[in-house]
Scaffold this motif. Structure first.
Motif, PDB file in Angstrom:
ATOM      1  N   ARG A 178      28.587  65.850  49.517  1.00 16.18           N
ATOM      2  CA  ARG A 178      29.039  64.473  49.714  1.00 16.18           C
ATOM      3  C   ARG A 178      29.756  63.962  48.477  1.00 16.18           C
ATOM      4  O   ARG A 178      30.757  63.249  48.565  1.00 16.18           O
ATOM      5  N   GLN A 179      29.227  64.340  47.314  1.00 22.53           N
ATOM      6  CA  GLN A 179      29.814  63.878  46.058  1.00 22.53           C
ATOM      7  C   GLN A 179      31.027  64.718  45.661  1.00 22.53           C
ATOM      8  O   GLN A 179      32.003  64.199  45.142  1.00 22.53           O
ATOM      9  N   ARG A 181      33.172  66.338  47.589  1.00 21.75           N
ATOM     10  CA  ARG A 181      34.343  66.164  48.443  1.00 21.75           C
ATOM     11  C   ARG A 181      35.161  64.924  48.082  1.00 21.75           C
ATOM     12  O   ARG A 181      36.279  64.762  48.556  1.00 21.75           O
ATOM     13  N   ASP A 182      34.603  64.055  47.231  1.00 21.96           N
ATOM     14  CA  ASP A 182      35.357  62.877  46.815  1.00 21.96           C
ATOM     15  C   ASP A 182      36.552  63.257  45.937  1.00 21.96           C
ATOM     16  O   ASP A 182      37.563  62.542  45.909  1.00 21.96           O
ATOM     17  N   THR A 183      36.428  64.377  45.209  1.00 19.17           N
ATOM     18  CA  THR A 183      37.495  64.762  44.273  1.00 19.17           C
ATOM     19  C   THR A 183      38.042  66.162  44.515  1.00 19.17           C
ATOM     20  O   THR A 183      39.130  66.478  44.028  1.00 19.17           O
ATOM     21  N   ARG A 295      27.194  54.634  59.711  1.00 20.86           N
ATOM     22  CA  ARG A 295      28.477  54.611  59.016  1.00 20.86           C
ATOM     23  C   ARG A 295      29.476  53.730  59.758  1.00 20.86           C
ATOM     24  O   ARG A 295      30.259  52.997  59.144  1.00 20.86           O
TER      25      ARG A 295
END
Length: 307
Positions: A178-179, A181-183, A295
């Motif tokens: 999850r973290q 895939r942000d960058t 979500r």
């Protein structure tokens, strides 16, 4: 995009996810067959990663951005994700060597249960009573699969332990993804994980590996190719349809495990396995649905209460 085109795109995503579930089922069955000849988890790790890597690389090169997609701004994050993923896969493969195929596959689907717990403990996400009920339902399913009090027919506790450890580690991987895939590009995440798995497997192979017959070697190579295809189909499905739409089809792997276990290994599933699998699948499906609803609601009303 027209409604018809959108429907066709979602249908393609579902088809890709079904293909991924089929490939994962075949990979697990092939590795289970190999385990009967004494192939251990570290050997499985190496062959699955090394022979899956060319499949992933072909996919990367076929993309418009090609090798540029493999650049990373967070190399140490990939190291951490790979460490968790490798530990998870080793536990998954060890579970395959210890338990019937259907039981091993069923336990792997407790990962959403542990993902909910880790989201609460690590990410401090608010979890409502209905999602806690889904967690409890998943654990009841595990107890049923364990068959406590069944004497000689009980599932080996060490196998259950490895299966649950694999699920916890898989849930931890989910949190890190999850973290990440942000960058990071998804191609980089997949590729560098296969590279790391190949390296670790190659380091372990001299200590735990053995010369294998051509038949067993063919099974191990096939596990890598099919596992690589499964990863690509799963990734592609998310580009065609929302995760809430395609994720339920992952549970076809349990059906695949039952079929292959019965057909190839002559191990029919027990009633406990089927009942436990139904509860675990129900727990996972409900958790995925509530996550989708949460979500969706957060985009409309950010202060909506957890459910």
């Amino acid at each position: 995009m027209t409604a018809r085109t959108g429907a066709e795109t979602i249908a393609n995503g579902i088809a890709l996810r079904i293909a991924a579930a089929g490939c994962f089922s075949i990979m697990a069955a092939v590795l289970k067959l190999a385990s009967l000849d004494g192939v251990g988890a570290p050997e499985m790790l190496f062959y699955r990663a090394f022979f899956g890597l060319p499949v992933v690389l072909i996919w990367v090169l076929s993309r418009p951005d090609g090798l540029k997609a493999l650049t990373t701004r967070r190399p140490w994050a990939h190291v951490g994700r790979s460490a968790l993923g490798i530990a998870s896969i080793l536990c998954v493969f060890q579970t395959l060597t210890l338990l019937p195929l259907a039981d091993a596959t069923t336990l792997s689907f407790t990962a959403p249960v542990f993902a909910t717990l880790l989201s609460f403990l690590i990410l401090k996400e608010a979890i409502g009573p209905r999602r806690w009920a889904a967690v409890a339902l998943g654990f009841v399913g595990v107890i049923i699969v364990m068959r406590p009090g069944a004497g000689n027919h009980a599932v080996p506790l060490v196998g259950i332990g490895f299966g649950l450890a694999a699920a916890v580690l898989t849930a931890a991987v989910t949190i890190t993804l999850r973290q990440l895939r942000d960058t990071e590009h998804v191609a980089a995440i997949v590729f560098w994980f296969f590279v790391a798995s190949s390296i670790v497997g190659a380091i372990l192979l001299p200590f735990v590996g053995h010369w294998r017959s051509p038949q067993i070697l063919a099974l191990l190579i096939a596990s890598g190719v099919v596992g690589g295809l499964a990863q690509l189909f799963m990734t592609a499905s998310l580009q065609k349809a929302p995760v809430a739409v395609v994720a339920p089809f992952d549970y076809l792997q349990i059906i695949g495990a039952v079929i292959f276990g019965w057909w190839l290994l002559h191990t029919p599933p027990s009633l406990n396995t089927l009942a436990g699998a139904a509860l675990i699948a129900s727990s996972g499906l409900y958790t995925a649905w509530r996550e989708h609803v949460r979500r969706k609601d957060s985009l409309i009303q950010p202060t909506s209460p957890p459910v």
